[in-house]
Scaffold this motif. Structure first.
Motif, PDB file in Angstrom:
ATOM      1  N   MET A   1       0.832  -1.204   0.000  1.00 39.22           N
ATOM      2  CA  MET A   1       0.000   0.000   0.000  1.00 39.22           C
ATOM      3  C   MET A   1       0.863   1.249   0.000  1.00 39.22           C
ATOM      4  O   MET A   1       1.927   1.280   0.599  1.00 39.22           O
ATOM      5  N   SER A   2       0.388   2.281  -0.664  1.00 41.87           N
ATOM      6  CA  SER A   2       1.121   3.531  -0.734  1.00 41.87           C
ATOM      7  C   SER A   2       0.573   4.477   0.325  1.00 41.87           C
ATOM      8  O   SER A   2      -0.307   4.140   1.097  1.00 41.87           O
ATOM      9  N   ASP A   3       1.095   5.710   0.338  1.00 38.68           N
ATOM     10  CA  ASP A   3       0.577   6.730   1.241  1.00 38.68           C
ATOM     11  C   ASP A   3      -0.891   7.051   0.969  1.00 38.68           C
ATOM     12  O   ASP A   3      -1.531   7.723   1.768  1.00 38.68           O
ATOM     13  N   ALA A   4      -1.393   6.610  -0.185  1.00 43.43           N
ATOM     14  CA  ALA A   4      -2.774   6.955  -0.556  1.00 43.43           C
ATOM     15  C   ALA A   4      -3.779   6.467   0.472  1.00 43.43           C
ATOM     16  O   ALA A   4      -4.842   7.070   0.646  1.00 43.43           O
ATOM     17  N   THR A   5      -3.481   5.383   1.155  1.00 42.76           N
ATOM     18  CA  THR A   5      -4.442   4.869   2.140  1.00 42.76           C
ATOM     19  C   THR A   5      -4.292   5.535   3.498  1.00 42.76           C
ATOM     20  O   THR A   5      -5.101   5.298   4.381  1.00 42.76           O
ATOM     21  N   THR A   6      -3.232   6.345   3.655  1.00 46.22           N
ATOM     22  CA  THR A   6      -3.111   7.124   4.888  1.00 46.22           C
ATOM     23  C   THR A   6      -4.052   8.317   4.753  1.00 46.22           C
ATOM     24  O   THR A   6      -3.638   9.442   4.505  1.00 46.22           O
ATOM     25  N   THR A   7      -5.308   8.017   4.883  1.00 44.79           N
ATOM     26  CA  THR A   7      -6.344   9.023   4.678  1.00 44.79           C
ATOM     27  C   THR A   7      -7.567   8.661   5.491  1.00 44.79           C
ATOM     28  O   THR A   7      -7.769   7.504   5.829  1.00 44.79           O
ATOM     29  N   ASP A   8      -8.366   9.674   5.783  1.00 45.68           N
ATOM     30  CA  ASP A   8      -9.662   9.397   6.399  1.00 45.68           C
ATOM     31  C   ASP A   8     -10.578   8.783   5.353  1.00 45.68           C
ATOM     32  O   ASP A   8     -10.595   9.209   4.193  1.00 45.68           O
ATOM     33  N   LEU A   9     -11.360   7.820   5.783  1.00 45.55           N
ATOM     34  CA  LEU A   9     -12.278   7.138   4.860  1.00 45.55           C
ATOM     35  C   LEU A   9     -13.181   8.122   4.120  1.00 45.55           C
ATOM     36  O   LEU A   9     -13.486   7.936   2.940  1.00 45.55           O
ATOM     37  N   TYR A  10     -13.589   9.197   4.801  1.00 47.69           N
ATOM     38  CA  TYR A  10     -14.569  10.078   4.154  1.00 47.69           C
ATOM     39  C   TYR A  10     -14.020  10.800   2.934  1.00 47.69           C
ATOM     40  O   TYR A  10     -14.777  11.188   2.047  1.00 47.69           O
ATOM     41  N   GLU A  11     -12.708  10.958   2.860  1.00 48.80           N
ATOM     42  CA  GLU A  11     -12.147  11.549   1.638  1.00 48.80           C
ATOM     43  C   GLU A  11     -12.503  10.648   0.445  1.00 48.80           C
ATOM     44  O   GLU A  11     -12.836  11.121  -0.640  1.00 48.80           O
ATOM     45  N   VAL A  12     -12.416   9.352   0.666  1.00 47.73           N
ATOM     46  CA  VAL A  12     -12.684   8.391  -0.402  1.00 47.73           C
ATOM     47  C   VAL A  12     -14.167   8.384  -0.771  1.00 47.73           C
ATOM     48  O   VAL A  12     -14.524   8.404  -1.953  1.00 47.73           O
ATOM     49  N   THR A  13     -15.035   8.379   0.243  1.00 52.70           N
ATOM     50  CA  THR A  13     -16.475   8.337  -0.072  1.00 52.70           C
ATOM     51  C   THR A  13     -16.906   9.621  -0.775  1.00 52.70           C
ATOM     52  O   THR A  13     -17.721   9.582  -1.692  1.00 52.70           O
ATOM     53  N   MET A  14     -16.317  10.760  -0.370  1.00 55.02           N
ATOM     54  CA  MET A  14     -16.663  12.017  -1.039  1.00 55.02           C
ATOM     55  C   MET A  14     -16.172  12.010  -2.492  1.00 55.02           C
ATOM     56  O   MET A  14     -16.884  12.436  -3.403  1.00 55.02           O
ATOM     57  N   VAL A  15     -14.945  11.520  -2.680  1.00 55.30           N
ATOM     58  CA  VAL A  15     -14.392  11.472  -4.039  1.00 55.30           C
ATOM     59  C   VAL A  15     -15.262  10.590  -4.937  1.00 55.30           C
ATOM     60  O   VAL A  15     -15.536  10.927  -6.087  1.00 55.30           O
ATOM     61  N   MET A  16     -15.718   9.464  -4.403  1.00 59.53           N
ATOM     62  CA  MET A  16     -16.593   8.585  -5.191  1.00 59.53           C
ATOM     63  C   MET A  16     -17.842   9.334  -5.640  1.00 59.53           C
ATOM     64  O   MET A  16     -18.293   9.207  -6.788  1.00 59.53           O
ATOM     65  N   SER A  17     -18.383  10.124  -4.746  1.00 57.26           N
ATOM     66  CA  SER A  17     -19.583  10.880  -5.091  1.00 57.26           C
ATOM     67  C   SER A  17     -19.266  11.981  -6.107  1.00 57.26           C
ATOM     68  O   SER A  17     -20.008  12.169  -7.075  1.00 57.26           O
ATOM     69  N   TYR A  18     -18.172  12.704  -5.899  1.00 60.29           N
ATOM     70  CA  TYR A  18     -17.794  13.757  -6.853  1.00 60.29           C
ATOM     71  C   TYR A  18     -17.637  13.179  -8.262  1.00 60.29           C
ATOM     72  O   TYR A  18     -18.088  13.765  -9.242  1.00 60.29           O
ATOM     73  N   LEU A  19     -16.971  12.032  -8.346  1.00 56.94           N
ATOM     74  CA  LEU A  19     -16.747  11.426  -9.662  1.00 56.94           C
ATOM     75  C   LEU A  19     -18.066  11.001 -10.297  1.00 56.94           C
ATOM     76  O   LEU A  19     -18.304  11.206 -11.477  1.00 56.94           O
ATOM     77  N   ARG A  20     -18.938  10.455  -9.485  1.00 57.25           N
ATOM     78  CA  ARG A  20     -20.244  10.020  -9.996  1.00 57.25           C
ATOM     79  C   ARG A  20     -21.054  11.199 -10.521  1.00 57.25           C
ATOM     80  O   ARG A  20     -21.782  11.094 -11.502  1.00 57.25           O
ATOM     81  N   GLU A  21     -20.910  12.344  -9.840  1.00 59.85           N
ATOM     82  CA  GLU A  21     -21.676  13.536 -10.234  1.00 59.85           C
ATOM     83  C   GLU A  21     -20.927  14.399 -11.253  1.00 59.85           C
ATOM     84  O   GLU A  21     -21.360  15.508 -11.548  1.00 59.85           O
ATOM     85  N   ASP A  22     -19.790  13.920 -11.719  1.00 57.26           N
ATOM     86  CA  ASP A  22     -18.955  14.701 -12.640  1.00 57.26           C
ATOM     87  C   ASP A  22     -18.556  16.057 -12.061  1.00 57.26           C
ATOM     88  O   ASP A  22     -18.477  17.053 -12.786  1.00 57.26           O
ATOM     89  N   MET A  23     -18.335  16.097 -10.773  1.00 59.96           N
ATOM     90  CA  MET A  23     -17.924  17.344 -10.129  1.00 59.96           C
ATOM     91  C   MET A  23     -16.400  17.385 -10.075  1.00 59.96           C
ATOM     92  O   MET A  23     -15.799  17.133  -9.038  1.00 59.96           O
ATOM     93  N   THR A  24     -15.820  17.699 -11.208  1.00 59.99           N
ATOM     94  CA  THR A  24     -14.358  17.676 -11.297  1.00 59.99           C
ATOM     95  C   THR A  24     -13.806  19.057 -11.648  1.00 59.99           C
ATOM     96  O   THR A  24     -12.662  19.189 -12.081  1.00 59.99           O
ATOM     97  N   ALA A  25     -14.606  20.076 -11.480  1.00 60.86           N
ATOM     98  CA  ALA A  25     -14.137  21.449 -11.723  1.00 60.86           C
ATOM     99  C   ALA A  25     -13.073  21.797 -10.679  1.00 60.86           C
ATOM    100  O   ALA A  25     -12.959  21.140  -9.653  1.00 60.86           O
ATOM    101  N   PRO A  26     -12.285  22.847 -10.942  1.00 61.18           N
ATOM    102  CA  PRO A  26     -11.234  23.211  -9.982  1.00 61.18           C
ATOM    103  C   PRO A  26     -11.821  23.677  -8.654  1.00 61.18           C
ATOM    104  O   PRO A  26     -12.808  24.414  -8.624  1.00 61.18           O
ATOM    105  N   ALA A  27     -11.179  23.228  -7.597  1.00 62.33           N
ATOM    106  CA  ALA A  27     -11.555  23.639  -6.249  1.00 62.33           C
ATOM    107  C   ALA A  27     -10.305  24.166  -5.569  1.00 62.33           C
ATOM    108  O   ALA A  27      -9.210  23.667  -5.815  1.00 62.33           O
ATOM    109  N   THR A  28     -10.475  25.189  -4.741  1.00 62.32           N
ATOM    110  CA  THR A  28      -9.351  25.656  -3.928  1.00 62.32           C
ATOM    111  C   THR A  28      -9.654  25.406  -2.458  1.00 62.32           C
ATOM    112  O   THR A  28     -10.724  25.780  -1.964  1.00 62.32           O
ATOM    113  N   PHE A  29      -8.713  24.751  -1.801  1.00 61.33           N
ATOM    114  CA  PHE A  29      -8.787  24.540  -0.354  1.00 61.33           C
ATOM    115  C   PHE A  29      -7.684  25.373   0.288  1.00 61.33           C
ATOM    116  O   PHE A  29      -6.570  25.459  -0.238  1.00 61.33           O
TER     117      PHE A  29
END
Lengths: 446, 446
Positions: A1-29
């Motif tokens: 496993m890479s550093d990619a799994t050193t993450t909170d689960l919710y980042e993954v669930t949110m990303v899944m939803s963003y991809l499903r909704e085609d919400m890939t526009a630029p975001a600034t954090f």
């Protein structure tokens, strides 16, 4: 496993939803400390280089997808859109070593929303704890008033990585060395150390132990003198050091005090060493030291030459974390903010303008800097690639020293420091009011 | 480089001297907490398994020797005796999950002196911070009084390793899950999470955000409701949850409160959810929680179902380190001790005997246990090899629960806990007096 799994689960669930909704526009954090701990008059930016290493190396492989799927009890097929994901965004950030204040962005990420969201946990982790560590270390350097400070913290940091980060943070603000061999060799900073009480105890007596140490190590040596009776230990050390001749009289050797009334013992040791004709043998103090204890010793005039700090500094004991946040401030060109009580955030991409007198203004990224002010955030990554070379520890030290010199004295105080507050620019205030009004209308209409 | 360089430099300089002097007889080091932090009524042993991994994997290779040589400004040739060094000793230790008190050895290493010395830094690091983390987590479980507690700490722990250790420590004492994907999948513990404020903000409004999340994720869902107006957020969540039908009404779904007066908001949210016919939708509370805040919420009767703890628990904010030591207690059959003021240690290999009423006696390793008492330290490594299989998190939880049940109520208190004190056995007292007398005579004669 890479550093990619050193993450909170919710980042993954949110990303899944963003991809499903085609919400890939630029975001600034925007990543910033909402407030400073009461015990801090300023922060020292740190953790950026490791965060950039993470961003440039991020690549979701099949094993990562498998891990996400396991965590979610979903078939890996449901996560196929994450496979191969890399970070391709831009990063603007305050260079390591610079002083920052509450509310000032340490870093802003602009990337397609799923990427910018996914990296939250790791980036926040790096900047949070390393900025906390560098800020703590900076106070030790201030308290020591020119005396060298060295890092002995590895044995009680929160794991080996934290020990490495503590050594690096110390070196960024001017520590003279670290006991941590991995950090010293990897970062090119001096490795330091003396001996443990166990070493003395393993021999029949102190004198034999000191002699054996000197046999094994040519050049300067430092003897730990408080295993049995400190004053007696100093006398014994002085006797052995004296016999070593030029390798000691030429400097760099010392004795270490690790318990008891360090101020009084240092004075007594200094007198004994001077009487023995060893004026160039230094005194190293250790044992539960932090900036508060160092300040007391320095103010009392204790003849300590080097301060070795450990646990309390390595874990930043009085402020072991910062109140940092990684907040969405713009999505698809639309400035956004949160209204939660006491946790409201300001919208829009930001910049910090530092005035010639050290006064800071937080404004919008595209604002004209006030006269004579310089912007703190620099572009450090574009399209997922670093825009420049790695920063060096020397550059960090220079930035820190320059910023520290411009800081008001009450911010540098060890006890009851007063942190300067950045002001907010007109354009940022206007934008904040406008976005707040818009959201409140929406909520009222709902 | 291997873990071998994650060490204080002085371990290496001492080892060089020991090898030069042929001081390779067996030495025993004892690792223990001298005292408990005021905020702790007990400690939970943790960090042993990673420490054993380190010991069984330790092997000084050419790169390590190179690093040591660089750190010491010595030619690698001077360190050739370290090449190939492995740990071939024995380890006795308290199994993870058991409750321990001040002065009780968590671990004793018996090995040729150079090996036993070299491993000090790493072993101390592991046991110190993981025991601190497990002890903090245990207090959250006690405060939650049967409600599930989950770990959300990764973003502000002292690095990714510390985040992993915090998740593991929580699971050892009964946490119901962690947000940390790497820890969850590697350790086989439930991964948990909801959504961030940024997720809500990325959509035009809350309702759309909740609906999109439900589209992406079948089964139970949990909605974050405090991005704009909490009560309005609960109403919106209830509306969406209601529409989801059986997948929500069958349980496992929830709303998360992350700011404001959590007790009052939980009561209001509960009423709104019940009115909406959603009695099985749970309430998750988060946002700066620790055992103190949890206790207050539980005592006030707040209808919180799950407590998500983060930063304060992940860094053990009120006691971020323990006062642990790794002390030489025997060398070549000779019991040794240190006399330094306030840091004196007791000589000899030890054992802890736990009586049927939970009263502990610290004695010598070869003593006969008092009637009905069981020894805490077990042999876990012999000749550098584990003697048994790895412990499971379930076994840790069982040990912890059993020991907790036997602990006096005042030790389990969240505020102003009173830690029981172990007593010292007759044979250990006698040995301590004898060794002290012998050293004092030596010092006087010097």
């Amino acid at each position: 496993m890479s550093d990619a799994t050193t993450t909170d689960l919710y980042e993954v669930t949110m990303v899944m939803s963003y991809l499903r909704e085609d919400m890939t526009a630029p975001a600034t954090f925007s990543l910033f400390a909402r407030d400073l701990p009461d015990e801090r008059g300023f922060l020292v930016a740190a953790g950026l280089e490791p965060a950039l290493d993470y961003l440039s190396g991020l690549h979701i492989g099949p094993e990562d997808v498998e891990a996400f799927a396991t965590a979610l009890h979903r078939p890996p097929e449901d996560l196929r859109h994450l496979l191969g994901l890399r970070f391709t965004g831009d990063v603007r950030a305050v260079p390591e070593g610079r002083i920052v204040l509450a509310g000032e962005p340490l870093l802003e990420v602009t990337a397609p929303l799923p990427q910018a969201q996914l990296v939250e946990t790791f980036v926040l982790n790096q900047l949070n704890h390393q900025t906390a560590a560098a800020s703590k270390a900076a106070r030790c350097v201030i308290a020591a008033a020119g005396h060298p400070v060295v890092d002995f913290s590895l044995r009680r940091t929160h794991g080996p990585q934290a020990g490495f980060a503590a050594a690096r943070a110390g070196a960024m603000v001017g520590f003279a060395g670290t006991s941590n061999v991995a950090a010293a060799t990897e970062l090119g900073i001096p490795a330091v150390g003396t001996m443990a009480h166990s070493y003395i105890e393993a021999f029949a007596d102190e004198e034999e132990a000191f002699r054996a140490f000197a046999r094994a190590h040519p050049g300067p040596v430092a003897f730990l003198v408080d295993t049995y009776d400190t004053e007696e230990g100093v006398r014994t050390a002085a006797r052995v050091l004296k016999e070593l001749g030029p390798r000691v009289s030429e400097g760099g050797s010392g004795i270490r005090l690790d318990s008891g009334d360090l101020g009084a013992l240092a004075a007594r040791a200094r007198a004994l060493l001077d009487d023995a004709g060893l004026p160039r043998v230094g005194i190293i103090a250790s044992g539960g030291l932090d900036e508060y204890a160092i300040e007391d010793l320095v103010r009392s005039g204790a003849p300590v030459d080097t301060y070795a700090v450990g646990t309390r500094v390595g874990v930043s004991a009085d402020a072991p974390y910062l109140d940092t946040a990684y907040k969405l401030v713009e999505y698809d060109g639309r400035p956004v903010m949160k209204l939660s009580s006491a946790k409201a955030t300001a919208p829009g991409r930001k910049q910090v303008f530092r005035g010639p007198e050290g006064a800071d203004v937080i404004g919008l990224a595209d604002e004209q800097p006030p006269d004579g002010a310089t912007p703190l955030l620099e572009t450090v990554m574009r399209n997922g690639r670093r825009t420049g070379r790695r920063t060096t520890l020397e550059e960090c030290r220079e930035r820190f020293t320059t910023d520290l010199d411009a800081l008001p004295p009450q911010a540098r105080r060890i006890r009851e420091p007063v942190a300067p507050r950045a002001t907010v620019s007109g354009p940022l205030s206007t934008l904040t009011a406008r976005v707040r009004h818009h959201i409140e209308e929406q909520v009222a209409a709902a």
